[in-house]
Each structure stands twice: as structure tokens, then as C-alpha cells.
Design a protein around this motif. Structure first.
Motif: not given
Lengths: 393, 319
Positions: A298, A340, A343-344, A346-347, A350-351
Motif C-alpha cells: 500500500i 509503531l 502502524g504510523v 499505514i495510517v 491511508m490518510r
């Protein structure tokens, strides 16, 4: 070809994100080169990292063939990766609880066959499901595979893992003795910090060649497949499955083909990992492996093979960079820090850029259709003139 | 242990699963995506109550073997889980411009962030609440039931929370709005329901119940940063079994999955006893129906249910 003929024109033709990625990559390569030359980064370890990056790129190619092409949310990447790794490890390793001691090529074939069977086994029940159910079901089945590997000690050695795995080129005519046959070299680029190139280095360069071969072949196969009529059907399914069905395509069969293709590539990554790491354990089937591949895809841009390659390199940077940080600067346990960062990323993707950094654009079009060849030629004379010119109004 | 004993254990474990699955199902039907961060919301609840309990201490008396301070900690766990979930919704999910699949992927990132923060703060080791483990209740031992007062407290609290939710959904204004929104968000919106506010309340309730589930899971087993993520798939299995979008289905699914999970040793005893032919099949079945595969059995059941009834036991027939 065009890039070689006219480098300036090729540079100018890049989109802005492409330019950015190129710039960052060049800077990163220069940085690594500097670290290599000054001896801060051992050449053998560097080649190991390159091999690892190639492996993650391969894993991302596999996921891209499923999610990027067809839109299948497969959360069982780790299971196929693990099956590939265990399949070849159990066939070739001296410490294998079953068989063992076969030629690594046998291991490769066995791993791919087992992965093929597993892909059918997981695909048949789950590919008919709605997208989000597929995500949950595939994650669950991957967990079942992990539990089996962990608990069936007679087959997999349980939590102890499998040791004594030979390199991939064991038993080959020239290549098996190549690392020993090569002389040890001593380079001194920066005075006072010599670089030693020994057997381990040549072993590692063989591995890099191997992964380059695997990844290169996969890249070209996938690129060709993506542009083919078959790939177009997959893209139609991704954007609107009902439309594909209305056009008379058996979408279930196409989804299955794409799922199997991707799973085999993931297993290939696993096979390479076995011979790179020379040890496999049930920890390699942890769901985090699945999400590493997801982040790579992604981040790079779903459907883009170049993007998957880029994402694979980013993953290795995160994985090994956190370890490096822990050694040098911050005394934070690398495992949660890695989690972490993943995760950051990915977010943040997507943002701010849900389509990824290098979304597929011209990749999907035959080059001849873009670079002048297929462009509609401007007629020398206008239609009206040819018709006899009735410019009355 | 007798069947009765396994059933009692199943009841306790079911209570925890039910608390988790209700929240997941609520968020699934109203926010419209599979929230992979739900398990880690449970972990947040558990660790918050661990810290709170360490800070406030026992506070004198005790109910059902649990000091008063534990109930304060339970409330703190529920509150913090809810606050974190609402904050995440406001900061991350709401500004996103992606479909439900994009939200699903984002929620994985959120789950990792939650877990990483907890792991950085508390380390990856197992911990326990500083509460004396109790002996099983003497009066029930002759029946082969080994439950402690703590287990009774878990079941009682879960029942209280579930009944409270039932009352909320059926008899209050908010509950009616939530049900309307779960049925048809657009229709709810044009009827004048402030859907955004209802969505926030959904997060509060769902995450709060998850927080409670996490605290009880910590009391039932141990606390570790992975506890929630490990349970997530079991909870998904429960939600899917019950039918996504149906809160009462999620309760039933959670109950069944929890029971099946704890009854696995009983099933393996049954498999041992009944004759299976041919021999290799017996060996395979016997090795697969064992305590190590308790979770795997839940996942396989989940996939089978999806195949036969894609909308779950209580789900509507058409979607």
C-alpha cells in the motif's frame, strides 16, 4: 531503452512523486556506499540486507498480484511465506525431522507444490466471500497453519525450528564451491579501515544474485501478465466485480488464478529466505510478516510492481534501521518500535496518499501506445479540406 | 473434570468473548468496517486498570473476592478505552476519505500503534493483577466444577453489562437511533438523526465493553501486550457466527465460541472414546482435536459458517 538513449528526456518525463522517490533512493544509495567505503557497514551484512530487501520485494509482488491486481484482501501472506520456507527447509536441512538432505532444487519444487495445494485449500472456501470476510477468514486460516507448524513436532520440530539448512547452490557443479574457491580480498579505500572480502562475502553475493534472478523473473512475468487481457479482467474485477460478471467472465476462476499466482510468489520468497537465513522457526509465520508485505504494497501503490519494489526496500530499512537505532542511539526495544513505525506508516499512507506513493499510471499501458508510436497521427490536411471544403458558415 | 466443569469454564470465557464481540459487532454495523484494532482496545482497558489498581490499592473491603479498588480500576479501564476509541475516531477515521476496506487496513495500523505504545511502556512480559488468586468454591467441587469467586464476578459483571446494553438498545432514544442507523444510515440521516453523534456513542459503548472484556481477560488469565490481538480472531469468529450487524447474534456467537473453546478438552476425550475407522483418520482427528488447537477449531468453524450461511446464524437473509 529510452532511458539509455536520452537520460535527460527520461528524467523530464517523471512525475513529481517519481522524481522524489528517485532522489531519495539515490541519496540512500550514496549514504550506504559511503558507509560501505568507510567500513561502518560490513559488505557481507550489506549484501544480506540487499537479499532481505529482494525477499520483501518478492513477497510484495506476490501480494500485489492478489490485492493490487484483483483486489483480494489476503491476510495469509505469512502462511504462504512460511510454507515456502518450511517446505524447502524440511527437504534440504540436515536437521530436518523428516526426509532432509535433498538438493535445494527438490526443496524448491516441493515448497511450490505444497504452497499450490494450500492456496487451493484456502482459496476454495474463502474466495467466494465478501471482501472483508475474506480478510478475516484468511487471517484465521493463516493462524491455523501457524498453530499446526508450532504443534506438530514430528513434522516441523515445533518451536525449536529447523537448523542445518544448506545454501541454495549446494550440490551445483561450480557454484557450490565458488565461495571457497574465491580468494580473500582486502580493499582499502579509506586509509585505516580496510574492507575484507572473504568466503562469507562471496556466499552472500551468490544469494543476492539468486534473489535478483527470482525477483527479476517475477517482475517481468507480472508486468507482462498485468498488461495482458488476463490482467485487464483482473483489474475489472478489482474495480467492479459485477461488471466483470456481466461481461461473461467467470470471476471466481479468475480470482483463484490470481490468488494461486500470488501465493506461489510468496512461497518463492519463503524458499529464498530459508537459504538466506539458514534457519526457520514458527516465529517466521507470525502475522507481522503478512502486514510487512501489506505495508510495502500500500505504501508503494496498490497494483504497481515498481511500488512493491520500493515498499520492500522501505520495510527492510524499518526492520534493520530500528535494530541499528537500538544499538547506537535510543535504548528502545526494537520490536515495539518497529510495530509503531509500521502502524504510523499505514495510517499516514491511508490518510494522506491512499493510492500509494507510486500508483500505477503508465505502467498499465503498452509503451508503444504512449511514446509516440501509437499516438493518433495528425492528418496533413483537415477533414473539411479533403471533403472538398465547404467552408460556408 | 466433568462436563459440568468444562461448561462452567466455558461460561466464564464466553462472558469475556461476548463483551468483546458486542462492541465489534456494534462498530461493524454502525461505522461499517471490520475494526482490527478492537482486540488492542481490550488490551488498553486491561493495562489501564492494572495501572489504576496499582495506584488506588484495595480501598478496604471486598466483593466476591475482589477489592473495591478493582472496581474503580474496572471503571477506569472502560473509560480510558472509550476515550481512546473516540479520540481515534475523531483524529484518524473521520478525516479519512477511503472506503470500508481502506478503513479496515487503517485499523490494522491503529492496532499496531496501540500495541506498540503499550509494549514500549510495559515491556512484552506477562503480568498479573496484584490480587490474591482464590481457591475454587468448595461447595461446587463435588460436581467437578472448579470456579473461583473471581469467575463468578466476571460472569455477573458481564451479565449486568449485557442487560444494560439490551435496555439501552431497546428502551432508550439513543438505542433506537443506533438501531435505525445500523439498518440504514442514509434513511436515519434524512429522518433527522445526528448520525455523527450516534457514531461517537457507538464507539464509546463498543470500546467501553471491550475495555471491560480486557480487564476480565486479564483477571481470568494474565496481561500481555498481545492478549487482545490474540483474542481478536476468536472474537471475529464469534461475530461472524452470530451474523455481522446483529448485536444479539454477536452475544449468541460469543457464547457458542467461548463454550467450544473451553470444551475442546472434552471433545478430545470424546474423540478418544469413539471408534474411528480407518486408523490413520483416527490419528489425524485425535491429534487435531486437542487443547493446542482450541483457537484453530474456532477459526475453522467460522469459515464453515461463512460458507454455509454467509450472513451468520442471526443475520438477515439478504444483504
Amino acid at each position: 531503452m529510452s532511458a539509455l538513449d536520452a537520460p535527460k528526456a527520461a528524467l523530464a518525463g517523471l512525475t513529481r512523486p517519481e522524481g522524489w522517490v528517485l532522489g531519495v533512493s539515490v541519496a540512500f544509495v550514496l549514504f550506504l556506499l559511503a558507509a560501505l567505503l568507510t567500513g561502518a557497514l560490513g559488505p557481507t551484512y550489506f549484501l544480506f540486507l540487499v537479499g532481505l530487501a529482494g525477499m520483501y520485494a518478492l513477497l510484495s509482488f506476490g501480494l500485489n498480484a492478489q490485492w493490487g491486481f484483483t483486489g483480494l484482501i489476503n491476510f495469509s501472506v505469512a502462511a504462504f511465506f512460511g510454507i515456502g520456507a518450511y517446505g524447502s527447509a524440511l527437504m534440504t536441512a540436515s536437521g530436518s525431522p523428516i526426509a532432509g538432505g535433498f538438493n535445494p532444487l527438490v526443496g524448491l519444487v516441493v515448497a511450490l507444490v505444497v504452497a499450490f495445494a494450500l492456496a487451493l485449500l484456502i482459496g476454495i472456501p474463502t474466495l467466494r466471500l465478501r471482501a472483508d470476510y475474506l480478510a478475516i477468514a484468511s487471517l484465521g486460516l493463516a493462524e491455523v497453519v501457524r498453530l499446526i507448524v508450532l504443534n506438530e513436532r514430528w513434522l516441523t520440530n515445533g518451536s525449536a525450528g529447523v537448523r542445518g539448512i544448506p545454501g541454495f547452490f549446494e550440490g551445483w557443479p561450480v557454484l557450490s564451491t565458488f565461495p571457497e574457491a574465491m580468494p580473500g580480498l582486502r580493499l582499502e579505500v579509506v586509509p585505516g579501515s580496510p574492507i575484507l572480502l572473504e568466503t562469507a562475502f562471496w556466499q552472500a553475493s551468490l544469494n543476492v544474485l539468486l534473489v535478483l534472478g527470482f525477483a527479476g523473473a517475477t517482475f517481468f512475468v507480472l508486468r507482462r501478465a498485468h498488461r495482458s487481457p488476463w490482467g485487464r479482467v483482473l483489474r475489472t474485477i478489482r474495480s467492479d466485480e459485477d461488471l466483470a460478471r456481466a461481461l461473461g467472465k467467470n470471476t471466481y476462476s479468475f480470482k483463484m488464478q490470481s490468488f494461486v499466482l500470488g501465493s506461489l510468489i510468496m512461497a518463492l520468497a519463503g524458499v529464498f529466505y530459508t537459504h538466506l537465513n539458514l534457519y526457520v522457526g514458527p516465529g517466521d509465520l507470525d502475522p507481522i510478516t503478512t502486514f510487512y508485505a501489506w505495508v510495502a504494497v500500500i505504501l508503494g501503490g496498490s497494483g504497481s510492481n515498481r511500488g512493491a519494489l520500493f515498499g520492500g526496500i522501505v520495510i527492510v530499512t524499518i526492520r534493520e534501521g530500528t535494530r541499528f537505532l537500538n544499538d547506537v542511539a535510543l535504548p528502545i526495544d526494537p520490536a515495539p518500535l518497529r510495530l509503531l513505525l509500521i502502524g504510523v506508516v499505514i495510517v499516514a499512507v491511508m490518510r494522506y496518499r491512499p493510492q500509494g506513493i507510486l500508483p500505477p499510471q503508465r505502467e498499465l499501458i503498452w509503451p508503444s501506445a504512449v511514446d509516440g508510436g501509437g499516438a493518433p497521427e495528425t492528418p496533413d490536411s483537415g477533414v473539411r479540406e479533403r471533403k472538398g471544403g465547404g467552408g460556408d458558415e | 473434570m466433568t462436563v459440568l466443569g468444562y461448561l462452567a469454564n466455558g461460561l466464564v470465557f464466553s462472558s469475556i468473548i461476548v463483551l468483546g464481540s458486542i462492541g465489534l459487532s456494534l462498530v461493524y454495523s454502525i461505522a461499517d468496517f471490520a475494526n482490527f484494532a478492537h482486540g488492542d482496545t481490550m488490551t488498553i482497558g486491561a493495562y489501564t486498570s492494572l495501572v489504576t489498581f496499582g495506584a488506588v490499592g484495595g480501598l478496604g473491603g471486598a466483593v466476591l473476592g475482589l477489592p473495591y479498588g478493582f472496581f474503580v480500576a474496572l471503571l477506569a479501564g472502560i473509560a480510558v478505552a472509550a476515550v481512546v476509541a473516540v479520540g481515534t475516531e475523531k483524529l484518524v477515521y473521520e478525516p479519512l476519505d477511503v472506503d470500508s476496506i481502506g478503513l479496515l487496513i487503517t485499523s490494522i495500523g491503529i492496532a499496531f500503534i496501540y500495541r506498540a505504545v503499550i509494549q514500549i511502556r510495559f515491556g512484552s512480559d506477562f503480568t498479573r493483577f496484584d490480587i490474591q488468586p482464590l481457591r475454587p468454591i468448595e461447595a461446587l467441587l463435588p460436581y467437578g466444577v472448579r470456579v473461583t469467586l473471581h469467575d463468578v464476578a466476571i460472569v455477573a459483571s458481564a451479565v449486568a453489562l449485557v442487560v444494560g446494553l439490551h435496555v439501552l438498545l431497546q428502551y432508550t432514544d439513543l438505542g433506537r437511533k443506533m438501531r435505525a442507523m445500523a439498518d440504514n444510515p442514509d434513511l436515519a440521516r434524512v429522518s433527522g438523526i445526528r448520525t455523527r453523534r450516534v457514531k461517537l456513542w457507538t464507539w464509546v459503548i463498543g470500546a467501553g465493553l471491550a475495555g471491560a472484556g480486557g480487564v476480565f481477560l486479564g483477571l481470568f488469565n494474565q496481561l500481555s501486550p498481545r492478549m487482545g490481538f490474540n483474542l481478536l480472531l476468536v472474537i471475529f469468529a464469534a461475530v461472524i457466527l452470530g451474523g455481522i450487524g446483529s448485536v444479539y447474534g454477536a452475544m449468541a456467537g460469543g457464547f457458542l465460541i467461548g463454550m467450544i473453546n473451553q470444551l475442546t478438552p472434552f471433545f478430545s476425550a470424546v474423540v478418544e472414546a469413539i471408534p474411528i475407522w480407518p486408523g490413520w483418520l483416527a490419528a489425524v482427528v485425535r491429534s487435531l482435536v486437542s487443547i493446542e488447537y482450541a483457537n484453530a477449531i474456532a477459526f475453522v468453524i467460522m469459515v464453515l459458517v461463512l460458507l454455509i450461511r454467509p450472513n451468520g446464524i442471526a443475520g438477515e437473509d439478504a444483504t
